[in-house]
Design an enzyme around this catalytic site. Structure first.
Site, short mmCIF file in Angstrom:
data_model
loop_
_atom_site.label_atom_id
_atom_site.label_comp_id
_atom_site.label_asym_id
_atom_site.label_seq_id
_atom_site.Cartn_x
_atom_site.Cartn_y
_atom_site.Cartn_z
N GLY A 1 -21.29 59.71 18.15
CA GLY A 1 -22.28 58.98 18.71
C GLY A 1 -24.08 59.64 19.12
O GLY A 1 -24.22 60.13 17.61
N LYS B 1 -13.20 60.48 12.58
CA LYS B 1 -14.67 61.39 12.41
C LYS B 1 -13.91 62.90 12.15
O LYS B 1 -15.32 63.51 11.46
CB LYS B 1 -14.72 61.21 14.09
CG LYS B 1 -15.08 59.95 14.37
CD LYS B 1 -15.22 60.14 16.04
CE LYS B 1 -15.79 58.54 16.45
NZ LYS B 1 -15.32 58.23 18.29
#
Ligand SMILES: NC(=O)c1ccc[n+]([C@@H]2O[C@H](COP(=O)([O-])OP(=O)(O)OC[C@H]3O[C@@H](n4cnc5c(N)ncnc54)[C@H](OP(=O)(O)O)[C@@H]3O)[C@@H](O)[C@H]2O)c1
Ligand SMILES: NC(=O)c1ccc[n+]([C@@H]2O[C@H](COP(=O)([O-])OP(=O)(O)OC[C@H]3O[C@@H](n4cnc5c(N)ncnc54)[C@H](OP(=O)(O)O)[C@@H]3O)[C@@H](O)[C@H]2O)c1
Lengths: 434, 434
Positions: A134, A205
């Protein structure tokens, strides 16, 4: 200079956040980027819903390709998700010479090699800071901040949902299923949480991080993935007794014979910083051979934190499109002609909480007199301890609530003048941070 | 493509480190930067000493201006320190159109405005990642990673010497003077430690961070500075009893009426991550209005960590001088033609420590049989706990030392087949990180 023009594909959690960040901080962003960033077109399924947020300030349509094909659009932001339509839109944008910003880790973990090759050939940027952790600028840190290092290994808490669940299981002694149900109620977990709890999202990720760290192509199919859905409450308890916490780690390491790439619940010594990353927070620990370990911590998902990363990528692209290379990033982050003259406050004007220690005569009324002086200048006391010193004296320690330093000064001057105060007053400041 | 040419002003702690990093990681750095980075000239006082490190691989001279004036040098690295000669050299380098990299926070905190203005006019870069928090890419994070945010406040442990002293005072109950003497013996504090212990070094760094965060000119003279030399041991003890740790924080905050800019010993709640940054480590906590709090942690000084930041700046400049803007930073950190084919290892080849839990018949010999099977495949046991379960059973938990996953697999298969093992074996991996 005319604004740079952006097309948004999607206006959901991240897309809506991006709109809000660009709107609320338009001024600050232009001071940094050297140019305004303007959303000119948006593609969504539900046009009415989108209109409620953006009004008439941008074209809103149902067809992503319409946005991608608008010749005046410089940057396409893909925040639809998934890897079919998103892939086609991104490839089309690249083919048309648009720069791309995306938050889509699933897309890049599976089709990154193809996408990057196409972008390289076309000479466009593909920026994806929002795809991992994020709002934490971890991709920038690895790609640009640690370039002097052979990176040795990297360990990350890169899925907030699972970290929230594990934190709650440990803190409250609940089972996985109990916490999952609650997390869904609170919006910390999706209705279909499979990708999160089975470690797939973390593996997307991690796959990207490993490529950035070691310089290998993206290879999601080679990642070993275990989630937390079968983790027993009792293992958390046993681990704790042995001095460990269990975290869902993405872990990747370079060895002579190859690269380890794995996501699984992992025991971590309880005193490590990573073991103390709680709730939905994310953190990534990167070990470089020259710099040693470095850690990056923050909110790994959510509307505004994720949009913070999307917009940072937009500023990056804008800066490169706007200035000659030498002026890409302004020396002090803001454009030289956009510095401002907000004054630095003198110390008397600072606000802080305070720790005050003094030695006094141990006798009734002393405390009342001191408290009265503090109250007179509007300082309220948060807590107090008193400790006898010898037969006739005592040390008093106050923690105050937030106060103006100048008011503390004048109170301390009066307190110092009292006959029953036998020492200078020691004054330390206190900040609660977050 | 021919190497980019660098001149080093100084070859002390940071200069020597820079030389070593560029030499040891030359290959990896070129894979990332797209071009070799070559030190062509070095200025020092003691030429003989410098020759011992660099041999004949670069010109070594006594006059920094000789280096700055060499027409073939693209980037000048100022790591002499101080703010008189260093300032003249940096200004001369800029005047000659050279890019500048520096680790000199004192210089920039005092003369940054003048230096940046000159550089802007000449169109050269002045990069200073190494000037704040050593190897942690905090300047890049603020200047490029958090550009979407109005930064609200920032708090940093940005001086390793004082953090080491405070950590030791607390852990061992020693006085400031006792620990300082020891820190000097160990090389954690300079012979003249004034700049560190009085907070001046931290204030230099905080001044730069505040400008980057808020977009105001550099104003070191307005900073409020208090060090730790008069901090009493007993205040550390009282603070701890109240639930706080004392850290030398650099703290800066934006308010409507101005900016707070202050360095002083500060009570921080003991459970905060910043309170748990121990020894000579650095950390900076930045709060942005969109991203929330983010934290950056690592080694804030020392030969190689500081050089890691100097070289990251060199790569940054090199990338901009080498590629067209769109290809400035490669998608996956390494140049597309420099990716390599190191294989991702299958999970059986992974090495980890393991947590193993199983339910067994509680009877003599059981433990011995299981331990034997583990030993047979070369797995050694770090610790073990056994817990009775009902009348006749027990749970056994092993923590192993590092082992090959394939060996664990085969041991667990044999263990699972034992008649007195009544459950599946639960297997979790364990990483000690740092
Ligand atoms: N949410 C997070 O915190 C977070 C964090 C990091 C990364 N990401 C990534 O960001 C991406 C977006 O996530 P999100 O949470 O923002 O998703 P979301 O809330 O579901 O939003 C998706 C958006 O795409 C639009 N859309 C879907 N299909 C479309 C189509 N065929 N044509 C046009 N528009 C279409 C939707 O339109 P309607 O609104 O009309 O349905 C919606 O606006 C994903 O790749 C996700 O992995 C999310
Ligand atoms: N040390 C750290 O961990 C660290 C961390 C961050 C930033 N910094 C900053 O980095 C800078 C350098 O620090 P350092 O620790 O590397 O200092 P250092 O070890 O004292 O090295 C200084 C170097 O400059 C050379 N020098 C000094 N005066 C000179 C002159 N008149 N002409 C030519 N060369 C001269 C010295 O030459 P000789 O070797 O011949 O004496 C030496 O090589 C300072 O600004 C410091 O604040 C240091």
């Amino acid at each position: 200079m005319s604004p740079i023009k952006v097309g948004l594909l999607g206006l959901g959690v991240v897309g809506g956040g991006t709109w809000k960040v660009l709107t609320r901080n338009a001024e600050e962003i232009a001071r940094r980027a050297g140019r305004r960033i303007e959303v000119s077109a948006i593609a969504v399924r539900d046009v009415e819903k989108a209109r409620k947020l953006v009004g008439d300030q941008a074209q809103v349509c149902r067809d992503g390709f319409e946005v991608v094909r608008r010749p005046d659009i410089d940057i396409v932001v893909e925040i639809i998700g998934g890897d079919t339509l998103a892939r086609e839109l991104v490839m089309e944008a690249i083919a048309r010479g648009k720069h791309v910003v995306t938050a889509n880790k699933a897309l890049l973990a599976k089709h990154g090699n193809e996408i990057f090759a196409a972008a390289h050939q076309k000479g466009v940027m593909v920026a994806f800071e929002a795809a991992v952790a994020g709002g934490i600028p971890i991709i920038k840190a690895i790609r640009e901040g640690l370039t002097a290092n052979r990176i040795q290994w990297l360990a990350g808490i890169i899925n907030g949902t699972t970290n929230f669940i594990l934190s709650e299981m440990r803190a409250r002694g609940l089972s996985f299923n109990e916490v999952l149900a609650e997390a869904q109620r609170l919006g910390y977990a999706e209705a279909d949480p499979t990708f999160d709890i089975e470690g797939v999202d973390a593996a997307h990720k991690l796959t990207l991080l490993a490529s950035l760290a070691f310089g290998v192509p993206v290879q999601f199919d080679k990642a070993h993935i275990e989630g937390i859905s079968s983790l027993a409450r009792e293992d958390i308890v046993h681990a704790e007794r042995l001095g460990y916490r269990i975290k869902l780690l993405g872990f990747t390491r370079r060895r002579n014979d190859g690269i380890e790439l794995r996501v699984h619940p992992t025991l971590v010594p309880a005193e490590r910083l990573l073991a103390n990353v709680e709730g939905a927070m994310n953190a990534v620990l990167v070990s470089g051979d020259m710099v040693g370990p470095t850690l990056y911590y923050g909110q790994g998902a959510g509307e505004l934190p994720t949009a913070s990363a999307v917009v940072a990528d937009l500023v990056d692209v804008t800066r490169l499109q706007t200035a000659d290379p030498e002026h890409r990033v302004p020396y002090l982050a803001f454009q030289p002609d956009a510095l401002d003259d907000t004054p630095i406050l003198p110390i008397e004007e600072v606000r802080s909480s305070y720790y005050l220690r003094m030695r006094v005569l141990d006798r009734p009324g002393v405390l009342a007199d001191i408290a009265r002086i503090l109250a007179d200048v509007g300082i309220s006391i948060g807590s107090m301890i008193q400790e006898p010193h010898g037969e006739t004296e005592a040390d008093i320690i106050f923690l105050t609530h937030e106060a103006r330093e100048g008011d503390i000064d004048s109170a301390l001057q009066r307190i110092g003048a009292l006959a029953f105060v036998h020492s200078d007053v020691t004054r330390l400041r206190m900040e609660h941070l977050i």
